[in-house]
Design a protein around this motif. Structure first.
Motif, PDB file in Angstrom:
ATOM      1  N   GLU A 154      24.067 -39.268  -4.018  1.00 45.15           N
ATOM      2  CA  GLU A 154      24.102 -37.910  -3.455  1.00 45.15           C
ATOM      3  C   GLU A 154      25.421 -37.588  -2.757  1.00 45.15           C
ATOM      4  O   GLU A 154      25.666 -36.424  -2.404  1.00 45.15           O
ATOM      5  CB  GLU A 154      22.932 -37.708  -2.479  1.00 45.15           C
ATOM      6  N   GLU A 155      26.273 -38.582  -2.576  1.00 43.21           N
ATOM      7  CA  GLU A 155      27.547 -38.365  -1.879  1.00 43.21           C
ATOM      8  C   GLU A 155      28.702 -38.027  -2.825  1.00 43.21           C
ATOM      9  O   GLU A 155      29.811 -37.735  -2.372  1.00 43.21           O
ATOM     10  CB  GLU A 155      27.905 -39.603  -1.042  1.00 43.21           C
ATOM     11  N   MET A 156      28.469 -38.084  -4.119  1.00 35.17           N
ATOM     12  CA  MET A 156      29.495 -37.741  -5.103  1.00 35.17           C
ATOM     13  C   MET A 156      28.910 -36.790  -6.138  1.00 35.17           C
ATOM     14  O   MET A 156      27.894 -37.096  -6.777  1.00 35.17           O
ATOM     15  CB  MET A 156      30.027 -39.004  -5.795  1.00 35.17           C
ATOM     16  N   TRP A 157      29.579 -35.632  -6.299  1.00 35.09           N
ATOM     17  CA  TRP A 157      29.066 -34.631  -7.239  1.00 35.09           C
ATOM     18  C   TRP A 157      29.048 -35.156  -8.664  1.00 35.09           C
ATOM     19  O   TRP A 157      28.230 -34.723  -9.494  1.00 35.09           O
ATOM     20  CB  TRP A 157      29.903 -33.352  -7.156  1.00 35.09           C
ATOM     21  N   GLU A 158      29.940 -36.106  -8.963  1.00 38.44           N
ATOM     22  CA  GLU A 158      30.019 -36.627 -10.328  1.00 38.44           C
ATOM     23  C   GLU A 158      28.701 -37.250 -10.791  1.00 38.44           C
ATOM     24  O   GLU A 158      28.332 -37.142 -11.958  1.00 38.44           O
ATOM     25  CB  GLU A 158      31.124 -37.683 -10.426  1.00 38.44           C
ATOM     26  N   PHE A 159      27.999 -37.897  -9.866  1.00 35.62           N
ATOM     27  CA  PHE A 159      26.778 -38.615 -10.252  1.00 35.62           C
ATOM     28  C   PHE A 159      25.615 -37.679 -10.582  1.00 35.62           C
ATOM     29  O   PHE A 159      24.625 -38.108 -11.186  1.00 35.62           O
ATOM     30  CB  PHE A 159      26.363 -39.593  -9.151  1.00 35.62           C
ATOM     31  N   SER A 160      25.712 -36.431 -10.192  1.00 35.19           N
ATOM     32  CA  SER A 160      24.682 -35.463 -10.595  1.00 35.19           C
ATOM     33  C   SER A 160      25.151 -34.615 -11.774  1.00 35.19           C
ATOM     34  O   SER A 160      24.341 -34.086 -12.534  1.00 35.19           O
ATOM     35  CB  SER A 160      24.317 -34.544  -9.414  1.00 35.19           C
ATOM     36  N   THR A 161      26.486 -34.509 -11.944  1.00 32.17           N
ATOM     37  CA  THR A 161      27.048 -33.668 -13.007  1.00 32.17           C
ATOM     38  C   THR A 161      27.176 -34.409 -14.331  1.00 32.17           C
ATOM     39  O   THR A 161      26.870 -33.845 -15.398  1.00 32.17           O
ATOM     40  CB  THR A 161      28.436 -33.139 -12.583  1.00 32.17           C
ATOM     41  N   PHE A 162      27.631 -35.659 -14.302  1.00 38.67           N
ATOM     42  CA  PHE A 162      27.869 -36.407 -15.540  1.00 38.67           C
ATOM     43  C   PHE A 162      26.621 -36.513 -16.430  1.00 38.67           C
ATOM     44  O   PHE A 162      26.729 -36.342 -17.651  1.00 38.67           O
ATOM     45  CB  PHE A 162      28.415 -37.800 -15.232  1.00 38.67           C
ATOM     46  N   PRO A 163      25.437 -36.809 -15.865  1.00 39.53           N
ATOM     47  CA  PRO A 163      24.252 -36.869 -16.750  1.00 39.53           C
ATOM     48  C   PRO A 163      23.979 -35.553 -17.471  1.00 39.53           C
ATOM     49  O   PRO A 163      23.551 -35.556 -18.631  1.00 39.53           O
ATOM     50  CB  PRO A 163      23.103 -37.221 -15.786  1.00 39.53           C
ATOM     51  N   ILE A 164      24.254 -34.427 -16.796  1.00 41.90           N
ATOM     52  CA  ILE A 164      24.039 -33.114 -17.419  1.00 41.90           C
ATOM     53  C   ILE A 164      25.046 -32.896 -18.553  1.00 41.90           C
ATOM     54  O   ILE A 164      24.696 -32.422 -19.636  1.00 41.90           O
ATOM     55  CB  ILE A 164      24.157 -31.995 -16.363  1.00 41.90           C
ATOM     56  N   ILE A 165      26.315 -33.262 -18.297  1.00 41.36           N
ATOM     57  CA  ILE A 165      27.363 -33.093 -19.305  1.00 41.36           C
ATOM     58  C   ILE A 165      27.059 -33.944 -20.544  1.00 41.36           C
ATOM     59  O   ILE A 165      27.163 -33.468 -21.679  1.00 41.36           O
ATOM     60  CB  ILE A 165      28.739 -33.456 -18.722  1.00 41.36           C
ATOM     61  N   ILE A 166      26.673 -35.210 -20.311  1.00 45.31           N
ATOM     62  CA  ILE A 166      26.366 -36.096 -21.440  1.00 45.31           C
ATOM     63  C   ILE A 166      25.184 -35.552 -22.236  1.00 45.31           C
ATOM     64  O   ILE A 166      25.217 -35.505 -23.474  1.00 45.31           O
ATOM     65  CB  ILE A 166      26.071 -37.527 -20.948  1.00 45.31           C
ATOM     66  N   GLY A 167      24.143 -35.111 -21.540  1.00 48.74           N
ATOM     67  CA  GLY A 167      22.982 -34.538 -22.222  1.00 48.74           C
ATOM     68  C   GLY A 167      23.349 -33.315 -23.043  1.00 48.74           C
ATOM     69  O   GLY A 167      22.881 -33.150 -24.174  1.00 48.74           O
ATOM     70  N   GLY A 168      24.223 -32.466 -22.479  1.00 44.47           N
ATOM     71  CA  GLY A 168      24.668 -31.272 -23.193  1.00 44.47           C
ATOM     72  C   GLY A 168      25.467 -31.611 -24.437  1.00 44.47           C
ATOM     73  O   GLY A 168      25.295 -30.975 -25.487  1.00 44.47           O
TER      74      GLY A 168
END
Length: 206
Positions: free
Chosen positions: A73-87
């Motif tokens: 939760e302290e790095m935006w990358e860890f919530s964004t990367f899974p969405i990008i990969i899924g997309g």
């Protein structure tokens, strides 16, 4: 074109391995640690290689003024990367299906490959920038303050790729299973493009 499209469908599915396996691995070995300390970098967070590794790494880092390893939760990358990969997986499979039914040309295959390559380079740049900040932005009130021979503060940035000596630690940073699965998938897509190009060129000459 159908065989090329099937490869285009299968290739992006290899990226799903990033949800189960680590993208990168960093290991720290030293004489006082018979079992090296390690961390696995996943697209959604950093995890131990062995139990308590992250806790032990944070304990060592405290003495030299490094911050604790970030929680998801302290790095935006860890919530964004899974969405990008899924997309990108969804988009790749969709392009493959449209290619199979002759709705798009093989040029779309290389388009997906280029976009994914750019995202990969940006991801590596971001990862390296984080490591630079993590290894150089030290607490001025640290218990141990070490300097280089020229008097500048010592940096503790892990290598992005390969091996480095940091104090009495041997640090190794290498791609892990998830990265190799992503690489395999992208090579399949590159093969799909060349197969589609070859098939199209052949049909035009007939």
């Amino acid at each position: 074109m159908k065989k090329a499209s099937i490869l285009m469908i299968v290739g992006p599915l290899f990226l799903l391995g990033l949800y189960a396996f680590p993208l990168w691995n960093i290991m720290l070995g030293a004489p006082q640690y018979p079992e090296p300390l390690g961390m696995n970098i996943h697209i959604d967070g950093i995890r131990d290689v062995n139990e308590f590794d992250l806790q032990n790494i944070d304990g060592l880092n405290h003495y030299i003024g490094m911050r604790k390893l970030p929680k998801p939760e302290e790095m935006w990358e860890f919530s964004t990367f899974p969405i990008i990969i899924g997309g990108m997986v969804f988009l790749g499979v969709l392009i493959g299906l449209l290619g199979y039914f002759k709705k798009v040309s093989y040029a779309w295959f290389i388009g997906w490959f280029v976009v994914m390559s750019i995202l990969g380079v940006l991801g590596m740049y971001d990862f390296n920038a984080w490591m630079v900040d993590y290894g150089t932005n030290l607490d001025p009130n640290a218990i141990m303050k070490l300097s280089n021979p020229d008097g500048t503060p010592m940096s503790y940035k892990p290598p992005l790729f390969g091996h480095a000596k940091m104090l009495n630690f041997d640090v190794t940073s290498l791609p892990s299973t998830g990265a190799w699965m992503m690489f395999t998938g992208m090579m399949l897509i590159l093969a799909a493009f060349f197969m589609g190009w070859k098939t199209t060129k052949k049909s035009k000459t007939l």
